[in-house]
Scaffold this motif. Structure first.
Motif, PDB file in Angstrom:
ATOM      1  N   GLN A 149       0.584  -1.285   0.083  1.00 33.43           N
ATOM      2  CA  GLN A 149      -0.096   0.076   0.206  1.00 33.43           C
ATOM      3  C   GLN A 149       1.025   1.102  -0.157  1.00 33.43           C
ATOM      4  O   GLN A 149       0.954   2.143   0.474  1.00 33.43           O
ATOM      5  CB  GLN A 149      -0.959  -0.390   1.119  1.00 33.43           C
ATOM      6  N   SER A 150       2.486   1.712  -0.825  1.00 32.27           N
ATOM      7  CA  SER A 150       2.693   2.164  -1.293  1.00 32.27           C
ATOM      8  C   SER A 150       3.607   2.920   0.583  1.00 32.27           C
ATOM      9  O   SER A 150       3.706   4.039   0.601  1.00 32.27           O
ATOM     10  CB  SER A 150       2.249   3.391  -1.651  1.00 32.27           C
ATOM     11  N   THR A 151       3.227   2.231   1.852  1.00 33.61           N
ATOM     12  CA  THR A 151       4.330   2.590   2.392  1.00 33.61           C
ATOM     13  C   THR A 151       5.375   1.675   3.166  1.00 33.61           C
ATOM     14  O   THR A 151       6.009   2.073   3.629  1.00 33.61           O
ATOM     15  CB  THR A 151       3.456   1.480   4.123  1.00 33.61           C
TER      16      THR A 151
ATOM     17  N   SER B 258      -4.594  12.344  -7.128  1.00 33.65           N
ATOM     18  CA  SER B 258      -3.098  11.713  -7.429  1.00 33.65           C
ATOM     19  C   SER B 258      -3.097  11.055  -9.145  1.00 33.65           C
ATOM     20  O   SER B 258      -2.243  10.861  -9.756  1.00 33.65           O
ATOM     21  CB  SER B 258      -2.873  10.295  -7.188  1.00 33.65           C
ATOM     22  N   GLU B 259      -3.717  11.724  -9.930  1.00 33.88           N
ATOM     23  CA  GLU B 259      -4.455  11.477 -11.555  1.00 33.88           C
ATOM     24  C   GLU B 259      -2.639  12.060 -12.338  1.00 33.88           C
ATOM     25  O   GLU B 259      -2.458  11.707 -13.121  1.00 33.88           O
ATOM     26  CB  GLU B 259      -5.403  12.604 -11.937  1.00 33.88           C
ATOM     27  N   SER B 260      -1.969  12.921 -11.144  1.00 34.59           N
ATOM     28  CA  SER B 260      -0.940  13.307 -12.398  1.00 34.59           C
ATOM     29  C   SER B 260       0.373  11.929 -11.667  1.00 34.59           C
ATOM     30  O   SER B 260       1.332  12.139 -13.044  1.00 34.59           O
ATOM     31  CB  SER B 260      -0.221  14.556 -11.083  1.00 34.59           C
ATOM     32  N   LEU B 261      -0.266  11.063 -11.109  1.00 33.45           N
ATOM     33  CA  LEU B 261      -0.232   9.478 -12.022  1.00 33.45           C
ATOM     34  C   LEU B 261       0.249   9.490 -13.649  1.00 33.45           C
ATOM     35  O   LEU B 261       1.016   8.272 -13.542  1.00 33.45           O
ATOM     36  CB  LEU B 261      -0.199   8.187 -10.841  1.00 33.45           C
ATOM     37  N   PHE B 262      -0.664   9.522 -13.892  1.00 30.42           N
ATOM     38  CA  PHE B 262      -1.230   9.399 -15.090  1.00 30.42           C
ATOM     39  C   PHE B 262      -0.062   9.841 -15.714  1.00 30.42           C
ATOM     40  O   PHE B 262       0.004   9.436 -17.308  1.00 30.42           O
ATOM     41  CB  PHE B 262      -2.380   9.360 -16.199  1.00 30.42           C
ATOM     42  N   ASP B 263       0.584  11.119 -15.555  1.00 30.41           N
ATOM     43  CA  ASP B 263       1.995  11.396 -16.568  1.00 30.41           C
ATOM     44  C   ASP B 263       2.978  11.176 -16.115  1.00 30.41           C
ATOM     45  O   ASP B 263       4.679  11.389 -17.498  1.00 30.41           O
ATOM     46  CB  ASP B 263       2.037  12.845 -16.331  1.00 30.41           C
ATOM     47  N   LEU B 264       3.068  10.199 -15.309  1.00 29.88           N
ATOM     48  CA  LEU B 264       4.555   9.044 -14.794  1.00 29.88           C
ATOM     49  C   LEU B 264       4.113   8.025 -15.876  1.00 29.88           C
ATOM     50  O   LEU B 264       5.191   7.140 -16.039  1.00 29.88           O
ATOM     51  CB  LEU B 264       4.712   9.694 -13.722  1.00 29.88           C
TER      52      LEU B 264
ATOM     53  N   ALA C  74       3.612  11.984  -2.958  1.00 33.58           N
ATOM     54  CA  ALA C  74       4.873  12.279  -3.589  1.00 33.58           C
ATOM     55  C   ALA C  74       5.471  10.897  -3.499  1.00 33.58           C
ATOM     56  O   ALA C  74       7.006  11.074  -4.092  1.00 33.58           O
ATOM     57  CB  ALA C  74       5.331  12.910  -1.959  1.00 33.58           C
ATOM     58  N   ASN C  75       5.758   9.995  -2.760  1.00 35.11           N
ATOM     59  CA  ASN C  75       6.163   8.650  -2.893  1.00 35.11           C
ATOM     60  C   ASN C  75       5.613   7.795  -4.290  1.00 35.11           C
ATOM     61  O   ASN C  75       6.999   7.302  -4.428  1.00 35.11           O
ATOM     62  CB  ASN C  75       5.830   7.942  -1.289  1.00 35.11           C
ATOM     63  N   ASN C  76       4.574   7.812  -4.889  1.00 36.21           N
ATOM     64  CA  ASN C  76       4.631   7.594  -5.802  1.00 36.21           C
ATOM     65  C   ASN C  76       5.414   7.724  -6.799  1.00 36.21           C
ATOM     66  O   ASN C  76       5.191   7.573  -7.367  1.00 36.21           O
ATOM     67  CB  ASN C  76       2.773   7.305  -5.809  1.00 36.21           C
ATOM     68  N   THR C  77       4.804   9.294  -6.643  1.00 36.85           N
ATOM     69  CA  THR C  77       5.654   9.968  -7.855  1.00 36.85           C
ATOM     70  C   THR C  77       7.381   9.118  -8.029  1.00 36.85           C
ATOM     71  O   THR C  77       8.051   9.132  -8.869  1.00 36.85           O
ATOM     72  CB  THR C  77       5.447  11.630  -7.673  1.00 36.85           C
TER      73      THR C  77
END
Ligand SMILES: *[C@@H]1O[C@H](CO)[C@@H](O)[C@H](O)[C@H]1NC(C)=O
Ligand SMILES: *[C@@H]1O[C@H](CO)[C@@H](O)[C@H](O)[C@H]1NC(C)=O
Ligand SMILES: *[C@@H]1O[C@H](CO)[C@@H](O)[C@H](O)[C@H]1NC(C)=O
Ligand SMILES: *[C@@H]1O[C@H](CO)[C@@H](O)[C@H](O)[C@H]1NC(C)=O
Ligand SMILES: *[C@@H]1O[C@H](CO)[C@@H](O)[C@H](O)[C@H]1NC(C)=O
Ligand SMILES: *[C@@H]1O[C@H](CO)[C@@H](O)[C@H](O)[C@H]1NC(C)=O
Length: 308
Positions: free
Chosen positions: A98-100, A181-187, A149-152
């Motif tokens: 879970q991204s931790t 968190s839609e900016s994850l689509f850009d990454l 931030a961490n996922n990015t």
């Protein structure tokens, strides 16, 4: 027919090819498992225009000590076989809890996969098998904006590490990306936004008696489910869908029909996603079981898109 093959097909111009995201988490030894791996390789060869993104998952992934793991001889010939085929990309499995999961552990895991080059397999030739990986599959991603931030950073880290490899960096939240968190689509190259069962029936369990398709809390797959991903073509083109437990009822066991599988695959391909998969049971076995065998799933994916 032959000359028109040189011209770009209209459909290809309008949208990218929808590929298969194959969660073949099956340890490649023994008759049953190698039959599944051989069926995958045969499907890759049968459909040279269909992209296959194959998740390589040895024992839930890194950290490995040594790296590559001592189990590599069992895997080497299969990874090499995929690497020899231009329509197959190998992507390394990393879970994130879970991204931790500790960030340094996660970047070290990316580095370990990036360091795979050649393996002797069971030979004495150190470069006998090409075991490089092309991309990464991050499992158990939580797209809560507090973790953005961490996922990015993690996604950027993997993109940089695998920049020259040509395979995708895939994030798997299993559910729709949360607002904020839609900016994850850009990454990321793709985000697995729908991971669910096909069946409505409960009863099948994993080792440890964990219910595979619990009532409540999950939406069984229907052809209308891809529409829940919205209409933004860019985001759809960076989305994946994986459907497991493709049978009608578990007890008594009643198989799903090929025609309903085809209808479901049609709905996923029509949505214009990056990639998808359907599997008759889970991810560790049954890749040759009907109806959602690798052979059938690949055949429908190719046929619906008019691919050779
Ligand atoms: C997020 O990253 C920061 C800085 O790298 C780290 O200190 C923190 O533990 C990470 N949080 C999680 C939940 O991984
Ligand atoms: C080792 O295997 C590779 C890949 O098959 C081959 O190209 C190379 O010639 C082999 N080297 C030796 C010393 O046999
Ligand atoms: C993400 O990376 C940026 C730029 O390197 C850094 O400033 C920030 O602290 C990192 N955040 C986390 C949560 O790790
Ligand atoms: C599950 O239930 C939904 C809603 O009743 C239905 O549309 C769908 O066909 C069912 N799926 C299966 C596999 O029976
Ligand atoms: C569609 O998604 C992309 C990627 O997230 C985004 O940049 C763009 O603004 C979105 N378009 C609309 C109309 O929301
Ligand atoms: C999965 O494979 C096992 C072993 O081959 C078989 O006994 C079982 O019936 C299969 N299950 C399904 C749902 O296909």
């Amino acid at each position: 027919m032959k000359s028109s093959a040189c011209l770009p097909a209209l459909a290809t111009v309008a949208s990218a090819t929808v590929g298969l995201l194959v969660p073949l988490y099956e340890y490649p030894t023994g008759t049953t498992a190698t039959a599944d791996w051989n069926a995958l390789i045969a499907a890759v060869d049968a459909h040279p225009q269909l992209p296959f993104y194959v998740v390589i998952n040895d024992g839930n992934g890194p950290p490995f000590s040594p790296n590559p793991p001592s189990s590599m001889p069992d895997w080497a010939e299969w990874i090499d076989a995929l690497n020899k085929r231009s329509n197959a990309k190998t992507i390394g499995y990393i879970y994130t809890t879970q991204s931790t999961r500790d960030y340094a552990t996660l970047t070290a895991a990316v580095d370990q996969y990036a360091a795979w080059t050649y393996s002797a397999g069971f030979t004495t030739n150190a470069t006998a098998y090409d075991i490089h990986l092309d991309g990464i599959f991050f499992d158990e991603i939580d797209t809560d904006p507090t973790k953005l931030a961490n996922n990015t950073n993690l996604t950027k880290y993997a993109k940089t590490a695998f920049a020259s490899r040509g395979g995708p960096i895939v994030l798997n939240p299993g559910t729709a990306v949360e607002s904020g968190s839609e900016s994850l689509f850009d990454l990321a190259d793709s985000i697995l936004q729908i991971e669910t069962c096909y069946t409505n029936s409960t009863g099948a369990t994993d080792p440890g008696n964990i219910l595979r398709c619990p009532t409540g809390g999950y939406k069984p797959f229907t052809p209308s489910l891809p529409a829940s991903l919205g209409t933004n073509a860019t985001r759809l083109g960076k989305s994946s869908i994986v459907v497991h437990d493709v049978y009608q009822t578990w007890s008594p066991f009643e198989a799903a029909s090929l025609s309903s599988l085809e209808t479901d695959i049609q709905s996923v391909v029509s949505a214009g996603v990056h990639s998808f998969y359907f599997t008759t049971y889970g991810y560790t076995a049954n890749f040759t079981s009907s109806p959602a065998s690798i052979t059938e799933v690949a055949a429908y994916a190719a046929q619906i898109q008019n691919l050779s």
